[in-house]
Design an enzyme around this catalytic site. Sequence first.
Site, short mmCIF file in Angstrom:
data_model
loop_
_atom_site.label_atom_id
_atom_site.label_comp_id
_atom_site.label_asym_id
_atom_site.label_seq_id
_atom_site.Cartn_x
_atom_site.Cartn_y
_atom_site.Cartn_z
N ASP A 241 0.87 -1.28 0.14
CA ASP A 241 -0.02 0.15 0.02
C ASP A 241 0.87 1.33 0.05
OD1 ASP A 241 -2.36 1.69 0.25
OD2 ASP A 241 -2.08 1.71 2.47
N GLU B 177 -1.77 -1.49 -4.37
CA GLU B 177 -2.85 -0.92 -4.62
C GLU B 177 -2.62 0.38 -5.72
OE1 GLU B 177 -4.56 0.02 -0.86
OE2 GLU B 177 -6.10 1.44 -1.78
N ASP C 77 -2.41 0.98 7.53
CA ASP C 77 -1.75 0.68 6.33
C ASP C 77 -1.34 -0.62 6.11
OD1 ASP C 77 -1.27 3.49 5.38
OD2 ASP C 77 -0.28 3.76 7.21
#
Lengths: 195, 195
Positions: free
Chosen positions: B23, B82, B154
């Site tokens: 991420d 992502e 996260d």
Amino acid sequence: MAPAIAGAFFTAYNQAMIILGIDPGLRTTGFGVIHKQGTKLRYIASGTIKSGEGDLPTRLKVILDSVAELTVTYQPDCAAIEKVFVNVNPQSTLLLGQARGAAICGLMSATLTVAEYSPTQIKQAVTGTGKAAKEQVQDMVARLLALPGLPGSDAADALGVAICHANAQGALAAIASTAGPSGFALHMKRGRLVG
Amino acid sequence: MAPAIAGAFFTAYNQAMIILGIDPGLRTTGFGVIHKQGTKLRYIASGTIKSGEGDLPTRLKVILDSVAELTVTYQPDCAAIEKVFVNVNPQSTLLLGQARGAAICGLMSATLTVAEYSPTQIKQAVTGTGKAAKEQVQDMVARLLALPGLPGSDAADALGVAICHANAQGALAAIASTAGPSGFALHMKRGRLVG
């Protein structure tokens, strides 16, 4: 003290260095390599990196590897990269950001210090005006480096950022020979002046 | 032919693989590592990379090196990252883009294939709805991987993108066992299905 400072100034100012300039882009990344000694600039190389037609990770890898390869080939002492415009299209801004990140990573893989300059700073350094047209930049880069012809637009921008860094190094070396407000001599760090 | 295809499907579907999920962010990059065999997922590791307070090139280098280190430590078979939101602030979009570029370069330095998933795809895969809240993602990631507590936001997103990729691999393997429209069997390339 005065002669010592003057001597240090002369050494810093006159020190030969190779500067690698990068104009980042996802499709085309321009590069330019110059040699600086005192106020004298000499052209070494310039060109473009084409990231090809692969998917995004593959294209970023091409940029990363190609920039890293330039640092091996030309053994620059420092690098400078253009600060990119924020595009009207946010998706393009995001893509350009990723390409710039990959180029910086390529430079950092050689543990080079990387200075950043805005397009206005680069135009100012090369043509004397921050609002110069692309053609003016190409023309002045060719004159300053005594090139036999006009470089391509991306290569010219990359040579321009290298010239901008060379000028900044010269100016900073001149200022650094004087004492800072703290009473200690100023010195340069990543193309910036620290007290 | 039928038994051979079914056999190939079973092998692809049941093949054990380690997936590294990322991420990306400039300040904090989340990571999550999972093991997949058939439909069974097992937690290996997760955490965050903090890029520190240095200048931009230094922070990008921290992301590049840390992600590359993760690939050495956990030896993943593939990676998934992502797709980032385009921020309302173009300057933030540009910074996030550069951080994402550095993370992808870290993955590509290990010559991993990198799949990309949107936040909606990840939420859909983890919670069953593309509009899930952050807390729902954290809660479902903890349940799916039988974690003793909730992962940080996260890390949960990074584990989420790894789970999303695991599901996509399973679904693609199932589809790949049938013939494509061209008459040839479909196969997967970088997490996508090609005919």
